[in-house]
Design an enzyme around this catalytic site. Structure first.
Site, short mmCIF file in Angstrom:
data_model
loop_
_atom_site.label_atom_id
_atom_site.label_comp_id
_atom_site.label_asym_id
_atom_site.label_seq_id
_atom_site.Cartn_x
_atom_site.Cartn_y
_atom_site.Cartn_z
N CYS A 195 0.81 -1.23 0.00
CA CYS A 195 0.00 0.00 0.00
C CYS A 195 0.84 1.28 0.00
O CYS A 195 0.32 2.37 -0.23
CB CYS A 195 -0.96 0.00 1.17
SG CYS A 195 -2.09 -1.39 1.15
N HIS A 216 -2.85 7.55 2.59
CA HIS A 216 -3.33 6.25 2.09
C HIS A 216 -4.77 6.03 2.55
O HIS A 216 -5.09 6.23 3.72
CB HIS A 216 -2.41 5.15 2.63
CG HIS A 216 -2.89 3.77 2.35
ND1 HIS A 216 -3.41 3.40 1.13
CD2 HIS A 216 -2.92 2.66 3.13
CE1 HIS A 216 -3.73 2.12 1.17
NE2 HIS A 216 -3.46 1.65 2.37
N ASN A 239 -9.92 0.13 0.35
CA ASN A 239 -8.46 0.21 0.27
C ASN A 239 -8.00 -0.39 -1.06
O ASN A 239 -8.07 -1.60 -1.26
CB ASN A 239 -7.87 -0.56 1.46
CG ASN A 239 -6.35 -0.49 1.50
OD1 ASN A 239 -5.70 -0.09 0.54
ND2 ASN A 239 -5.78 -0.89 2.62
N1 COA Z 1 -18.08 -7.86 10.35
C1 COA Z 1 -18.48 -8.08 11.59
N2 COA Z 1 -17.65 -8.39 12.61
C2 COA Z 1 -16.34 -8.46 12.31
C3 COA Z 1 -15.83 -8.23 11.02
C4 COA Z 1 -16.78 -7.93 10.02
N3 COA Z 1 -16.39 -7.69 8.75
N4 COA Z 1 -14.50 -8.38 11.05
C5 COA Z 1 -14.16 -8.68 12.30
N5 COA Z 1 -15.29 -8.75 13.06
C6 COA Z 1 -15.39 -9.04 14.49
C7 COA Z 1 -14.17 -9.74 15.02
O1 COA Z 1 -14.25 -11.13 14.76
C8 COA Z 1 -14.27 -9.42 16.51
O2 COA Z 1 -15.19 -10.29 17.08
P1 COA Z 1 -14.86 -11.02 18.47
O3 COA Z 1 -14.67 -9.89 19.45
O4 COA Z 1 -16.08 -11.83 18.71
O5 COA Z 1 -13.61 -11.78 18.23
C9 COA Z 1 -14.92 -8.03 16.53
O6 COA Z 1 -15.47 -7.83 15.22
C10 COA Z 1 -13.96 -6.91 16.83
O7 COA Z 1 -12.84 -7.12 16.07
P2 COA Z 1 -11.62 -6.14 16.18
O8 COA Z 1 -10.53 -6.70 15.38
O9 COA Z 1 -11.38 -5.78 17.62
O10 COA Z 1 -12.21 -4.85 15.47
P3 COA Z 1 -11.46 -3.49 15.22
O11 COA Z 1 -12.16 -2.40 15.91
O12 COA Z 1 -9.99 -3.61 15.42
O13 COA Z 1 -11.70 -3.30 13.65
C11 COA Z 1 -10.49 -3.54 11.61
C12 COA Z 1 -11.21 -4.25 12.77
C13 COA Z 1 -9.89 -4.59 10.71
C14 COA Z 1 -11.52 -2.70 10.84
C15 COA Z 1 -9.40 -2.59 12.19
O14 COA Z 1 -8.57 -3.32 13.08
C16 COA Z 1 -8.55 -1.98 11.11
O15 COA Z 1 -9.02 -1.12 10.41
N6 COA Z 1 -7.29 -2.37 11.01
C17 COA Z 1 -6.41 -1.86 9.97
C18 COA Z 1 -6.73 -2.55 8.68
C19 COA Z 1 -6.06 -1.91 7.51
O16 COA Z 1 -6.33 -0.79 7.21
N7 COA Z 1 -5.19 -2.65 6.85
C20 COA Z 1 -4.49 -2.23 5.69
C21 COA Z 1 -3.44 -1.27 6.04
S1 COA Z 1 -2.51 -0.89 4.62
#
Ligand code: COA
Length: 322
Positions: A113, A249, A279
């Site tokens: 990215c 980004h 993304n």
């Molecule tokens: N729909 C519903 N629930 C989801 C889900 C989805 N698409 N994806 C994950 N969950 C669940 C998880 O399983 C977790 O459940 P659990 O507590 O029962 O295990 C719960 O939601 C919370 O997950 P968590 O990982 O704590 O959520 P978060 O607030 O961290 O958000 C992301 C998850 C991925 C959106 C966030 O971590 C993020 O944006 N990370 C960066 C990702 C990114 O930008 N990557 C590329 C960078 S170049």
């Protein structure tokens, strides 16, 4: 030593729209969860017979037209991608053939990215050292092909697209500075653990898919992309209020908001397009820049700071006078 200047931008998104509601039919998720956690409402997905080079070509032609150039004026092509059409030749060589440009160097860079920032840095150095006069720099991806569409933690976040810029040699700045970083200790937090040389059997059996430790990536992305803004300002003896636009980004609106908050940068100085295409990896920054140029938010003479962060980890930035 001459500067390099951006003299044209272009972008292209595939026609097919995949909304959050559509994804509700694929995995256990909801439109409201995706919007609340990422700000993404929809993303674009390539057609079955559409590939990264097709997107790159469309974005490149728009950038060439916006720059008032012809393909024959271009003497360097760099494509940033982690989803090349084929293992080799590079997508840049495929693009070169499509555009009918014969002879000048064409190659890909791979920094996921942050790839567009790495490509801009290289192109800027070619121009500043007078090895090239007019560069086509592209970020193009078909991440839909490396997503596990049964993994709700990743498939909701990414989309396909391409963005491009034309950089030309100029006595006036231009790109004022570029900054790149990598830290391979974090290679496992965001990756496709399957490849040609390693785990090839897995690739043949089941494909190659993005895996991610979302929370960890989130924290690192905010820290790295906030710190590099300060590094970029310091390198130019500038302060935050002198930037007209930050083009970060487009991974997630929460990451972008957290960067703005950490820096104390008002939201009306940040370009945010992630809700419309998710993304798009290396395409994200040039797509966002192109949109802001075309809707006249970014104007000639503006100071624009672009930045990216991706798997590796890799991160980079550039300070640009438009
Ligand atoms: N729909 C519903 N629930 C989801 C889900 C989805 N698409 N994806 C994950 N969950 C669940 C998880 O399983 C977790 O459940 P659990 O507590 O029962 O295990 C719960 O939601 C919370 O997950 P968590 O990982 O704590 O959520 P978060 O607030 O961290 O958000 C992301 C998850 C991925 C959106 C966030 O971590 C993020 O944006 N990370 C960066 C990702 C990114 O930008 N990557 C590329 C960078 S170049």
């Amino acid at each position: 030593m001459p500067f390099s200047r951006i003299i044209g931008t272009g972008g292209y998104l595939p026609e097919r729209v995949l909304t959050n509601t559509d994804i509700e039919n694929l995995v256990d998720t909801t439109d409201s969860w995706i919007i609340a956690r990422s700000g993404i409402r929809e993303r674009r997905i390539v057609a079955e017979d559409e590939f990264t080079c097709d997107l790159a070509e469309k974005a490149s032609r728009k950038a060439i037209q916006a720059a008032g150039k012809r393909p024959s004026d271009i003497d360097l092509i760099i494509v940033a991608t982690s989803t090349p059409d084929v293992v080799f030749p590079s997508t840049a060589c495929l693009l070169q053939e499509r555009l009918g440009i014969i002879g000048p160097p064409a190659f890909d860079v791979q920094a996921v990215c942050a790839g567009f920032l790495f490509a801009i840095d290289v192109a800027d150095k070619f121009i500043r050292t007078q090895s090239a006069k007019c560069a086509l720099v592209v970020g193009a991806e078909t991440f839909s092909r490396i997503l596990d569409w049964s993994d709700r933690r990743t498939c909701v976040l990414f989309g396909d697209g391409a963005g491009a810029v034309i950089l030309e040699s100029s006595d006036e700045p231009g790109i004022l500075s570029t900054h790149l970083h990598s830290d391979g200790r974090f290679k496992d937090l965001l990756c496709v653990p399957t490849g040609v040389s390693r785990n090839y059997q897995k690739l043949q059996d089941g494909g190659a898919y993005v895996t991610m430790e979302g929370g960890e990536v989130f924290r690192w992305a905010v820290t790295a992309m906030s710190d590099i803004v300060q590094e970029t300002l310091d390198a130019n003896s500038m302060t935050l209020d002198q930037i007209d636009w930050l083009v970060p980004h487009q991974a997630n609106s929460r990451i972008i908001s957290a960067i703005g908050k950490r820096l104390g940068l008002p939201v009306n100085k940040v370009v945010m397009t992630v809700e419309k295409h998710g993304n798009t990896s290396a395409a994200s920054v040039p797509l966002a820049l192109d949109e802001a140029v075309r809707d006249h938010r970014v104007k000639p003479g503006n100071f624009v700071l672009i930045e990216g962060f991706g798997g590796g980890f890799t991160w980079g930035s550039a300070m640009i006078k438009m």
